[in-house]
Design a protein around this motif. Sequence first.
Motif, PDB file in Angstrom:
ATOM      1  N   GLN A 126       2.299  -9.447  -6.418  1.00  0.00           N
ATOM      2  CA  GLN A 126       1.647  -8.158  -6.183  1.00  0.00           C
ATOM      3  C   GLN A 126       2.005  -7.152  -7.272  1.00  0.00           C
ATOM      4  O   GLN A 126       1.167  -6.329  -7.659  1.00  0.00           O
ATOM      5  N   GLU A 145      -0.130  -7.993 -10.225  1.00  0.00           N
ATOM      6  CA  GLU A 145      -1.523  -7.621  -9.950  1.00  0.00           C
ATOM      7  C   GLU A 145      -1.726  -6.124 -10.115  1.00  0.00           C
ATOM      8  O   GLU A 145      -2.710  -5.680 -10.726  1.00  0.00           O
ATOM      9  N   LYS A 146      -0.790  -5.331  -9.586  1.00  0.00           N
ATOM     10  CA  LYS A 146      -0.920  -3.871  -9.694  1.00  0.00           C
ATOM     11  C   LYS A 146      -0.697  -3.399 -11.123  1.00  0.00           C
ATOM     12  O   LYS A 146      -1.301  -2.410 -11.560  1.00  0.00           O
ATOM     13  N   LYS A 147       0.157  -4.088 -11.878  1.00  0.00           N
ATOM     14  CA  LYS A 147       0.351  -3.746 -13.289  1.00  0.00           C
ATOM     15  C   LYS A 147      -0.950  -3.969 -14.054  1.00  0.00           C
ATOM     16  O   LYS A 147      -1.336  -3.148 -14.903  1.00  0.00           O
ATOM     17  N   ALA A 148      -1.621  -5.088 -13.760  1.00  0.00           N
ATOM     18  CA  ALA A 148      -2.882  -5.398 -14.437  1.00  0.00           C
ATOM     19  C   ALA A 148      -3.942  -4.352 -14.091  1.00  0.00           C
ATOM     20  O   ALA A 148      -4.708  -3.915 -14.962  1.00  0.00           O
ATOM     21  N   GLU A 149      -3.993  -3.938 -12.828  1.00  0.00           N
ATOM     22  CA  GLU A 149      -4.946  -2.908 -12.408  1.00  0.00           C
ATOM     23  C   GLU A 149      -4.671  -1.586 -13.125  1.00  0.00           C
ATOM     24  O   GLU A 149      -5.598  -0.895 -13.560  1.00  0.00           O
ATOM     25  N   ALA A 150      -3.373  -1.247 -13.237  1.00  0.00           N
ATOM     26  CA  ALA A 150      -3.000   0.011 -13.898  1.00  0.00           C
ATOM     27  C   ALA A 150      -3.356  -0.031 -15.381  1.00  0.00           C
ATOM     28  O   ALA A 150      -3.888   0.947 -15.938  1.00  0.00           O
ATOM     29  N   GLU A 151      -3.090  -1.157 -16.031  1.00  0.00           N
ATOM     30  CA  GLU A 151      -3.400  -1.294 -17.461  1.00  0.00           C
ATOM     31  C   GLU A 151      -4.893  -1.195 -17.700  1.00  0.00           C
ATOM     32  O   GLU A 151      -5.341  -0.620 -18.699  1.00  0.00           O
ATOM     33  N   ALA A 152      -5.681  -1.767 -16.799  1.00  0.00           N
ATOM     34  CA  ALA A 152      -7.137  -1.721 -16.937  1.00  0.00           C
ATOM     35  C   ALA A 152      -7.647  -0.287 -16.867  1.00  0.00           C
ATOM     36  O   ALA A 152      -8.710   0.029 -17.421  1.00  0.00           O
ATOM     37  N   GLN A 153      -6.891   0.572 -16.189  1.00  0.00           N
ATOM     38  CA  GLN A 153      -7.257   1.976 -16.063  1.00  0.00           C
ATOM     39  C   GLN A 153      -6.522   2.859 -17.073  1.00  0.00           C
ATOM     40  O   GLN A 153      -6.571   4.084 -17.004  1.00  0.00           O
ATOM     41  N   THR A 174       0.819  -1.207   0.000  1.00  0.00           N
ATOM     42  CA  THR A 174       0.000   0.000   0.000  1.00  0.00           C
ATOM     43  C   THR A 174       0.859   1.266   0.000  1.00  0.00           C
ATOM     44  O   THR A 174       1.761   1.409   0.822  1.00  0.00           O
TER      45      THR A 174
END
Length: 231
Positions: free
Chosen positions: A94, A97-105, A52
């Motif tokens: 992690q 996971e955060k890379k995937a979240e960023a790409e989705a946005q 975080t």
Amino acid sequence: MKTFLAKLDNFWYHYKWHTIFIVFFLSGFLICAVQCAQKEDPDAAILYSGPTVMSAEQKEALGALFAQRLSEDTNGDGALIVSLTDVVLLSDAQIEEKKAEAEAQGEALYYDASQRTVAFEQVRSWLIGGEMMLAILDPFVYEKFSDTNLFVPLADIFETLPDAAYDAYSVKLNELDFVRYHTELADAFDGAVLCLVKPTAMASLSGNAAEAWYETHVALFRRIVEFTIVS
């Protein structure tokens, strides 16, 4: 007036850089002095290390929630303050996971995993320094230190092992009523564990001050773990 201006011009010509340097130094000194005077000493200190990323305002707000569980104003300044220091550390999973979240946005995430060794050493130095005696650690971070003899056994603090125990030295934050009650804590420290740090020979405090500082954190740890939501 002309004579005065001439002298002033002559002084500036010969001592311009000396004057600039002195003014710069004094300005910096005054700023630091004012900041130090305004800074409040914490009654307890918590180290967080995990994925975080928090702003200064968020850390202050989360620290204020933990401060609700302080049993007393230990330094007598009329305020209950818990400081929160963070060291961001992500596992490979992690990061992905955060890379995937960023790409989705539609955004990009950069995290230099090669710097993790430096971050782990920073966490280690905080743990053995004696300043922060409560640690909130992501399991990825906690496992790196679980065999270092840095944490106090739960059996030394509680008569019976807490239901939220993660192992013999830590508890799962998400299973504590205090964290369930304050959803901000659950969001910020999802999946993390809470443990009490042992006093070490390298602690920055000594004698009675170190003992009092440790006992404050023992009491805070107990009051966080034993908090119960009354229905």
